[in-house]
Scaffold this motif. Structure first.
Motif, PDB file in Angstrom:
ATOM      1  N   ASP A  28      -7.605  82.154 -32.933  1.00 41.84           N
ATOM      2  CA  ASP A  28      -8.636  82.218 -33.977  1.00 41.84           C
ATOM      3  C   ASP A  28      -9.948  81.608 -33.482  1.00 41.84           C
ATOM      4  O   ASP A  28     -11.035  82.076 -33.834  1.00 41.84           O
ATOM      5  CB  ASP A  28      -8.157  81.480 -35.241  1.00 41.84           C
ATOM      6  CG  ASP A  28      -6.847  82.038 -35.778  1.00 41.84           C
ATOM      7  OD1 ASP A  28      -6.617  83.246 -35.602  1.00 41.84           O
ATOM      8  OD2 ASP A  28      -6.064  81.275 -36.361  1.00 41.84           O
ATOM      9  N   ILE A  29      -9.831  80.554 -32.672  1.00 39.49           N
ATOM     10  CA  ILE A  29     -11.012  79.944 -32.059  1.00 39.49           C
ATOM     11  C   ILE A  29     -11.634  80.909 -31.046  1.00 39.49           C
ATOM     12  O   ILE A  29     -12.849  81.120 -31.009  1.00 39.49           O
ATOM     13  CB  ILE A  29     -10.635  78.627 -31.364  1.00 39.49           C
ATOM     14  CG1 ILE A  29     -10.123  77.593 -32.385  1.00 39.49           C
ATOM     15  CG2 ILE A  29     -11.808  78.082 -30.558  1.00 39.49           C
ATOM     16  CD1 ILE A  29     -11.164  77.072 -33.325  1.00 39.49           C
ATOM     17  N   LEU A  30     -10.763  81.514 -30.212  1.00 44.57           N
ATOM     18  CA  LEU A  30     -11.250  82.413 -29.166  1.00 44.57           C
ATOM     19  C   LEU A  30     -11.976  83.618 -29.748  1.00 44.57           C
ATOM     20  O   LEU A  30     -12.983  84.084 -29.201  1.00 44.57           O
ATOM     21  CB  LEU A  30     -10.087  82.883 -28.287  1.00 44.57           C
ATOM     22  CG  LEU A  30      -9.370  81.819 -27.451  1.00 44.57           C
ATOM     23  CD1 LEU A  30      -8.232  82.447 -26.657  1.00 44.57           C
ATOM     24  CD2 LEU A  30     -10.342  81.105 -26.513  1.00 44.57           C
ATOM     25  N   ILE A  31     -11.465  84.155 -30.867  1.00 43.09           N
ATOM     26  CA  ILE A  31     -12.101  85.319 -31.501  1.00 43.09           C
ATOM     27  C   ILE A  31     -13.553  85.003 -31.863  1.00 43.09           C
ATOM     28  O   ILE A  31     -14.476  85.787 -31.584  1.00 43.09           O
ATOM     29  CB  ILE A  31     -11.305  85.760 -32.746  1.00 43.09           C
ATOM     30  CG1 ILE A  31     -10.047  86.535 -32.310  1.00 43.09           C
ATOM     31  CG2 ILE A  31     -12.155  86.624 -33.672  1.00 43.09           C
ATOM     32  CD1 ILE A  31      -9.160  86.941 -33.459  1.00 43.09           C
ATOM     33  N   THR A  32     -13.753  83.845 -32.472  1.00 42.74           N
ATOM     34  CA  THR A  32     -15.111  83.454 -32.862  1.00 42.74           C
ATOM     35  C   THR A  32     -15.978  83.194 -31.634  1.00 42.74           C
ATOM     36  O   THR A  32     -17.139  83.610 -31.575  1.00 42.74           O
ATOM     37  CB  THR A  32     -15.062  82.191 -33.750  1.00 42.74           C
ATOM     38  OG1 THR A  32     -14.224  82.453 -34.886  1.00 42.74           O
ATOM     39  CG2 THR A  32     -16.443  81.807 -34.234  1.00 42.74           C
ATOM     40  N   ILE A 152      -6.135  74.277 -33.770  1.00 43.08           N
ATOM     41  CA  ILE A 152      -7.476  74.397 -34.354  1.00 43.08           C
ATOM     42  C   ILE A 152      -8.322  73.166 -34.037  1.00 43.08           C
ATOM     43  O   ILE A 152      -9.502  73.268 -33.696  1.00 43.08           O
ATOM     44  CB  ILE A 152      -7.379  74.604 -35.879  1.00 43.08           C
ATOM     45  CG1 ILE A 152      -6.939  76.031 -36.181  1.00 43.08           C
ATOM     46  CG2 ILE A 152      -8.703  74.311 -36.564  1.00 43.08           C
ATOM     47  CD1 ILE A 152      -7.973  77.092 -35.825  1.00 43.08           C
ATOM     48  N   LEU A 153      -7.709  71.976 -34.120  1.00 41.08           N
ATOM     49  CA  LEU A 153      -8.455  70.753 -33.819  1.00 41.08           C
ATOM     50  C   LEU A 153      -8.869  70.690 -32.353  1.00 41.08           C
ATOM     51  O   LEU A 153      -9.986  70.265 -32.024  1.00 41.08           O
ATOM     52  CB  LEU A 153      -7.609  69.527 -34.195  1.00 41.08           C
ATOM     53  CG  LEU A 153      -7.411  69.299 -35.694  1.00 41.08           C
ATOM     54  CD1 LEU A 153      -6.403  68.185 -35.938  1.00 41.08           C
ATOM     55  CD2 LEU A 153      -8.741  68.952 -36.362  1.00 41.08           C
ATOM     56  N   LEU A 154      -7.966  71.125 -31.464  1.00 35.94           N
ATOM     57  CA  LEU A 154      -8.316  71.181 -30.045  1.00 35.94           C
ATOM     58  C   LEU A 154      -9.488  72.137 -29.831  1.00 35.94           C
ATOM     59  O   LEU A 154     -10.424  71.841 -29.078  1.00 35.94           O
ATOM     60  CB  LEU A 154      -7.115  71.639 -29.215  1.00 35.94           C
ATOM     61  CG  LEU A 154      -5.969  70.639 -29.014  1.00 35.94           C
ATOM     62  CD1 LEU A 154      -4.791  71.311 -28.318  1.00 35.94           C
ATOM     63  CD2 LEU A 154      -6.452  69.444 -28.192  1.00 35.94           C
ATOM     64  N   GLY A 155      -9.419  73.291 -30.489  1.00 36.29           N
ATOM     65  CA  GLY A 155     -10.501  74.259 -30.364  1.00 36.29           C
ATOM     66  C   GLY A 155     -11.793  73.755 -30.959  1.00 36.29           C
ATOM     67  O   GLY A 155     -12.875  73.950 -30.389  1.00 36.29           O
ATOM     68  N   LYS A 156     -11.686  73.093 -32.107  1.00 37.66           N
ATOM     69  CA  LYS A 156     -12.884  72.599 -32.788  1.00 37.66           C
ATOM     70  C   LYS A 156     -13.651  71.602 -31.921  1.00 37.66           C
ATOM     71  O   LYS A 156     -14.888  71.691 -31.804  1.00 37.66           O
ATOM     72  CB  LYS A 156     -12.491  71.936 -34.112  1.00 37.66           C
ATOM     73  CG  LYS A 156     -13.671  71.271 -34.832  1.00 37.66           C
ATOM     74  CD  LYS A 156     -13.230  70.575 -36.100  1.00 37.66           C
ATOM     75  CE  LYS A 156     -14.421  69.843 -36.729  1.00 37.66           C
ATOM     76  NZ  LYS A 156     -14.061  69.138 -37.976  1.00 37.66           N
ATOM     77  N   HIS A 188     -15.748  75.797 -21.597  1.00 37.88           N
ATOM     78  CA  HIS A 188     -15.162  74.962 -22.655  1.00 37.88           C
ATOM     79  C   HIS A 188     -13.794  75.493 -23.118  1.00 37.88           C
ATOM     80  O   HIS A 188     -12.986  74.731 -23.651  1.00 37.88           O
ATOM     81  CB  HIS A 188     -16.113  74.871 -23.846  1.00 37.88           C
ATOM     82  CG  HIS A 188     -17.364  74.098 -23.572  1.00 37.88           C
ATOM     83  ND1 HIS A 188     -17.360  72.807 -23.095  1.00 37.88           N
ATOM     84  CD2 HIS A 188     -18.678  74.444 -23.688  1.00 37.88           C
ATOM     85  CE1 HIS A 188     -18.603  72.383 -22.948  1.00 37.88           C
ATOM     86  NE2 HIS A 188     -19.418  73.364 -23.287  1.00 37.88           N
ATOM     87  N   THR A 189     -13.565  76.799 -22.926  1.00 35.05           N
ATOM     88  CA  THR A 189     -12.275  77.357 -23.365  1.00 35.05           C
ATOM     89  C   THR A 189     -11.111  76.827 -22.539  1.00 35.05           C
ATOM     90  O   THR A 189      -9.955  76.945 -22.951  1.00 35.05           O
ATOM     91  CB  THR A 189     -12.286  78.899 -23.283  1.00 35.05           C
ATOM     92  OG1 THR A 189     -12.503  79.299 -21.918  1.00 35.05           O
ATOM     93  CG2 THR A 189     -13.376  79.495 -24.156  1.00 35.05           C
ATOM     94  N   ARG A 279     -18.139  74.767 -35.325  1.00 35.55           N
ATOM     95  CA  ARG A 279     -17.316  73.558 -35.431  1.00 35.55           C
ATOM     96  C   ARG A 279     -17.080  73.182 -36.886  1.00 35.55           C
ATOM     97  O   ARG A 279     -15.976  72.802 -37.275  1.00 35.55           O
ATOM     98  CB  ARG A 279     -17.975  72.403 -34.672  1.00 35.55           C
ATOM     99  CG  ARG A 279     -17.188  71.114 -34.752  1.00 35.55           C
ATOM    100  CD  ARG A 279     -17.784  70.010 -33.896  1.00 35.55           C
ATOM    101  NE  ARG A 279     -17.447  70.190 -32.484  1.00 35.55           N
ATOM    102  CZ  ARG A 279     -17.677  69.254 -31.554  1.00 35.55           C
ATOM    103  NH1 ARG A 279     -18.248  68.103 -31.891  1.00 35.55           N
ATOM    104  NH2 ARG A 279     -17.349  69.476 -30.302  1.00 35.55           N
ATOM    105  N   MET A 280     -18.119  73.290 -37.704  1.00 33.57           N
ATOM    106  CA  MET A 280     -17.977  72.988 -39.129  1.00 33.57           C
ATOM    107  C   MET A 280     -17.098  74.031 -39.822  1.00 33.57           C
ATOM    108  O   MET A 280     -16.264  73.695 -40.675  1.00 33.57           O
ATOM    109  CB  MET A 280     -19.352  72.930 -39.782  1.00 33.57           C
ATOM    110  CG  MET A 280     -20.237  71.808 -39.257  1.00 33.57           C
ATOM    111  SD  MET A 280     -21.961  71.962 -39.791  1.00 33.57           S
ATOM    112  CE  MET A 280     -21.794  71.706 -41.555  1.00 33.57           C
ATOM    113  N   ALA A 281     -17.266  75.299 -39.460  1.00 34.81           N
ATOM    114  CA  ALA A 281     -16.466  76.366 -40.070  1.00 34.81           C
ATOM    115  C   ALA A 281     -14.989  76.227 -39.738  1.00 34.81           C
ATOM    116  O   ALA A 281     -14.120  76.632 -40.525  1.00 34.81           O
ATOM    117  CB  ALA A 281     -16.978  77.733 -39.603  1.00 34.81           C
ATOM    118  N   ALA A 282     -14.677  75.626 -38.574  1.00 34.19           N
ATOM    119  CA  ALA A 282     -13.280  75.439 -38.171  1.00 34.19           C
ATOM    120  C   ALA A 282     -12.534  74.517 -39.125  1.00 34.19           C
ATOM    121  O   ALA A 282     -11.297  74.566 -39.202  1.00 34.19           O
ATOM    122  CB  ALA A 282     -13.214  74.892 -36.742  1.00 34.19           C
ATOM    123  N   ASP A 283     -13.277  73.690 -39.872  1.00 31.32           N
ATOM    124  CA  ASP A 283     -12.620  72.802 -40.843  1.00 31.32           C
ATOM    125  C   ASP A 283     -11.826  73.594 -41.880  1.00 31.32           C
ATOM    126  O   ASP A 283     -10.800  73.120 -42.388  1.00 31.32           O
ATOM    127  CB  ASP A 283     -13.655  71.920 -41.545  1.00 31.32           C
ATOM    128  CG  ASP A 283     -14.223  70.843 -40.634  1.00 31.32           C
ATOM    129  OD1 ASP A 283     -13.534  70.475 -39.663  1.00 31.32           O
ATOM    130  OD2 ASP A 283     -15.351  70.381 -40.889  1.00 31.32           O
TER     131      ASP A 283
END
Length: 425
Positions: A28-32, A152-156, A188-189, A279-283
């Motif tokens: 989900d992080i990678l898609i964004t 998600i937290l790691l990605g954020k 960063h990925t 980063r905020m949207a990942a919350d």
């Protein structure tokens, strides 16, 4: 099935469930991230999920063959090895800086997860008495959102950066600056996958030194003269099992819906709240996985009071209402409705899996379990459909309507099972 559950082995097995939860949520992080870095359409960005769940689909039958010829533990060790290799492929992918290479790395991780899920879901149902098989799998699946939230937290914090959103930052750059910026963002990925490799190596060693019961089919174990069931015979039996086929469709649509909702929740937040960054949207995804975790506990409690079919039927009806709200209410509350859907997703996978497996004779269990895992291909299909709808109508919010039809079928499936069991009773 065993007469009693070996506690340490069951807990260690359950610790595998967060591992694919983390991998899935990192997608989900990678898609964004990839949508902005590679300038992709919603449909193209969803191909991350297509590569991921396509790997599951292709490896499930080979994984079941490994289980039949060896043991569940061997299949799990194979899965962990492939997972480690897949995470390692992110290093050359970040240097090559091509979307295709990243998709290949994601596909490689999925091969490992196909082994893990094919073995672990069925093994969890078998590590104890048969009448508690569904509850046991639901308990194991309760560990899943811990990994999902961790991913998600790691990605954020490791992939997403501070400042304006990526698209806003690149809007003010020259082409040369954009090229350098994209390469920096791709680096960063790597960070989450460095941590994942360390965890996977530790889990691999623990599994290697822990003794596990084989849990082979009882009739074959007791009578060496009994011929083994061939793959062709198994597939013929399963193709004629109506209830099994309905369960496969329900699992296909459920996985597709779950992946689609989670894949585009961050995007929905960015669309409805353009002043925030990634980063905020990942919350919102962190909260979604907390809801998913809570939803599992609520469902586990309800299933001790009411039938599985009634609980999942009620969940499906409420889910349909929430999806309609997300698709048609044009304000910020739609984001919170999308987050609340995760409460209702909690018990679906484990319950559909276990209930579908119950409709199969024991001697066909390994292959049947693999085919249920193959229905994960829904995760490759439905996000792409939602991305396509979003591109066609120009509305990420309206595209969530795709998931309404998935939840409606799941509700019908459990209503059908409820009527069938009442008739038999």
């Amino acid at each position: 099935y065993l007469n009693r559950t070996p506690i340490f082995q069951f807990i260690l097995l359950s610790c595998l469930f967060p591992l694919w939860g983390a991998a899935a949520s990192l997608n989900d992080i990678l898609i964004t991230q990839f949508k902005s870095v590679f300038t992709l359409s919603d449909f193209a960005s969803a191909l991350v999920q297509s590569a991921f769940y396509g790997g599951y689909f292709l490896i499930s039958i080979p994984a079941s063959i490994v289980i039949r010829k060896t043991s569940y533990k061997t299949a799990i060790l194979c899965g962990l090895l492939f997972y480690i290799v897949g995470c390692s492929l992110f290093f050359p992918a970040s240097h090559m800086a091509t979307y295709t290479m990243f998709l290949f790395a994601v596909f490689s991780i999925a091969i490992g997860l196909g082994f893990l899920e094919t073995a672990s879901n069925t093994y969890s149902t078998m590590l104890g008495p048969r009448d508690k098989s569904t509850l046991r799998l639901n308990i194991s699946q309760t560990f899943y959102p811990i990994g999902a939230a961790s991913g998600i937290l790691l990605g954020k914090y490791l992939v997403f950066q501070e400042g304006e959103s990526l698209s806003a930052q690149m809007a003010n750059m020259t082409p040369e600056q954009i090229h350098v910026f994209r390469l920096e963002m791709l680096q960063h990925t790597l960070e989450p996958y460095k941590i994942m490799i360390c965890i996977l190596v530790a889990i691999f060693i623990l599994f290697l030194i822990t003794k596990y019961p084989k849990c082979k089919v009882k009739e074959v174990a007791n009578n060496q003269n009994t011929p083994k069931v061939t793959l062709g015979e198994t597939l013929k039996y399963l193709s004629g099992n109506s209830l099994f086929k309905k369960g496969i469709v329900a699992q296909f649509l459920y996985v597709g819906m779950q992946v689609a909702v989670w894949s585009f929740t961050i995007r929905l937040a960015l669309d409805l709240m353009p002043h925030i960054n990634e980063r905020m949207a990942a919350d919102f995804m962190v909260i979604s996985f907390v809801c998913f975790f809570v939803g599992k506990f609520i469902a586990n409690f309800l299933m001790t009071k009411f039938s599985v079919n009634k609980v999942l039927l009620a969940y499906s009806i409420i889910g349909c209402i929430l999806i309609l709200y997300v698709a048609f209410i044009p304000n910020l509350t739609a984001i919170y409705a999308a987050v609340a859907i995760s409460i209702l997703l909690g018990p679906c996978w484990a319950t559909i899996y276990a209930e579908t497996l119950k409709s199969v004779e024991k001697k066909y269990t390994e292959t049947a379990g693999a085919i249920i895992v193959m229905s994960i291909i829904g995760g490759a299909f439905m996000p792409a459909v939602q991305g396509f709808v979003s591109d066609m109508v120009g509305s990420m919010q309206f595209s969530f309507i795709v998931n309404f039809f998935c939840f409606a079928y799941i509700g019908w499936y459990f209503y059908y099972k409820m009527k069938l069991e009442n008739k038999e009773g």
